[in-house]
Design a protein around this motif. Structure first.
Motif, PDB file in Angstrom:
ATOM      1  N   ALA A  28       0.835  -1.145   0.009  1.00 46.50           N
ATOM      2  CA  ALA A  28      -0.012   0.053  -0.115  1.00 46.50           C
ATOM      3  C   ALA A  28       0.663   1.305  -0.060  1.00 46.50           C
ATOM      4  O   ALA A  28       1.858   1.544   0.400  1.00 46.50           O
ATOM      5  CB  ALA A  28      -0.905  -0.039   1.078  1.00 46.50           C
ATOM      6  N   ASP A  38      -4.210   5.192  -1.233  1.00 42.95           N
ATOM      7  CA  ASP A  38      -5.183   4.008  -1.409  1.00 42.95           C
ATOM      8  C   ASP A  38      -6.129   3.832  -0.593  1.00 42.95           C
ATOM      9  O   ASP A  38      -6.320   4.841   0.268  1.00 42.95           O
ATOM     10  CB  ASP A  38      -3.917   2.731  -1.091  1.00 42.95           C
ATOM     11  CG  ASP A  38      -2.989   2.570  -2.285  1.00 42.95           C
ATOM     12  OD1 ASP A  38      -3.390   3.036  -3.487  1.00 42.95           O
ATOM     13  OD2 ASP A  38      -2.133   1.873  -2.137  1.00 42.95           O
ATOM     14  N   LEU A  52      -3.906   5.756   4.008  1.00 44.48           N
ATOM     15  CA  LEU A  52      -4.932   5.254   3.352  1.00 44.48           C
ATOM     16  C   LEU A  52      -6.338   5.622   3.753  1.00 44.48           C
ATOM     17  O   LEU A  52      -6.685   6.032   4.972  1.00 44.48           O
ATOM     18  CB  LEU A  52      -4.915   3.485   3.469  1.00 44.48           C
ATOM     19  CG  LEU A  52      -4.195   2.749   2.577  1.00 44.48           C
ATOM     20  CD1 LEU A  52      -2.507   3.102   2.628  1.00 44.48           C
ATOM     21  CD2 LEU A  52      -4.331   1.255   2.448  1.00 44.48           C
TER      22      LEU A  52
END
Length: 228
Positions: free
Chosen positions: A135, A139, A165
């Motif tokens: 990641a 994201d 994220l």
């Protein structure tokens, strides 16, 4: 089974299984009634769940749309039956039946990775370690759970949040730890005590989220075309 409470066996969910009645017509009628009651319960729960989460779906879809437009990717994960739901959701985004595909992966599908991480670093880290490796900021992480309390999911959400994220939790009952966690940006709660009903409603929530993201993408494209 030894140690099993009266309310934990199959008869608790399906009373007709413990019936002493041997008339097949009566048993079939009990079975049909049970199926109708469960279907009605499921429909009612799904409707109320969509109503309760409508605003959250719209907000999350807008954020997912923005992140996908900027190159973001979606990672999903869960345990047991929820791992299957997580894979289904990732597949819906990556290979949709219609509309635009978006980059999405389930972190539950690679048995070699899961078993290696579980054996080498511990089960609580099987998803967090994958996010560390794959990641990046921008994201999206989606954790699917019926309880909202699973340690491997809460650890992964914490790691995801720290890495920039956008985090989404699917939970049942009262939302569990997901509902009050600073590591969960959006929490969809299915307020039921039945694991079966929770997962049915979560599947619909996932579909509605995907549909809302598709709508966002079409709207953004239309607005961009007008500007040009």
């Amino acid at each position: 089974m030894s140690g099993q409470s009266p309310d934990s066996g199959p008869g608790f969910l399906y009373p007709f299984l413990d019936a002493t009645e041997h008339d097949s017509a009566t048993l079939l009628a009990d079975l049909a009634r049970s199926a109708r009651e469960k279907a009605a319960e499921s429909v009612t729960l799904r409707r109320t769940t969509l109503d309760d989460n409508a605003g959250l779906i719209a907000g999350a879809a807008a954020e997912l749309g923005r992140r996908f437009d900027s190159g973001g990717r979606l990672f999903t994960f869960g345990n047991g039956g929820s791992s299957t739901d997580a894979t289904t959701l990732a597949t819906l985004f990556a290979r949709p039946p219609a509309g635009d595909p978006h980059p999405a992966w389930s972190l539950t599908t690679d048995q070699a990775v899961l078993t290696a991480l579980g054996n080498d670093v511990g089960f609580d880290l099987v998803f967090a370690r994958q996010l560390i490796a794959r990641a990046r900021p921008g994201d999206i992480a989606v954790a699917m759970s019926t309880s909202g309390n699973s340690a491997d999911l809460t650890v992964a959400l914490r790691e995801a949040r720290q890495r920039g994220l956008y985090t989404i939790g699917f939970a049942g009952y009262d939302g569990g730890a997901f509902a009050h966690s600073p590591d969960v940006d959006t929490c969809f709660v299915v307020r039921s005590q039945s694991v079966h009903r929770i997962q049915e409603a979560q599947a619909l929530l996932g579909y509605e989220l995907w549909l809302a993201v598709q709508h966002h993408s079409r709207q953004e494209y239309a607005e961009g075309s007008e500007v040009r």
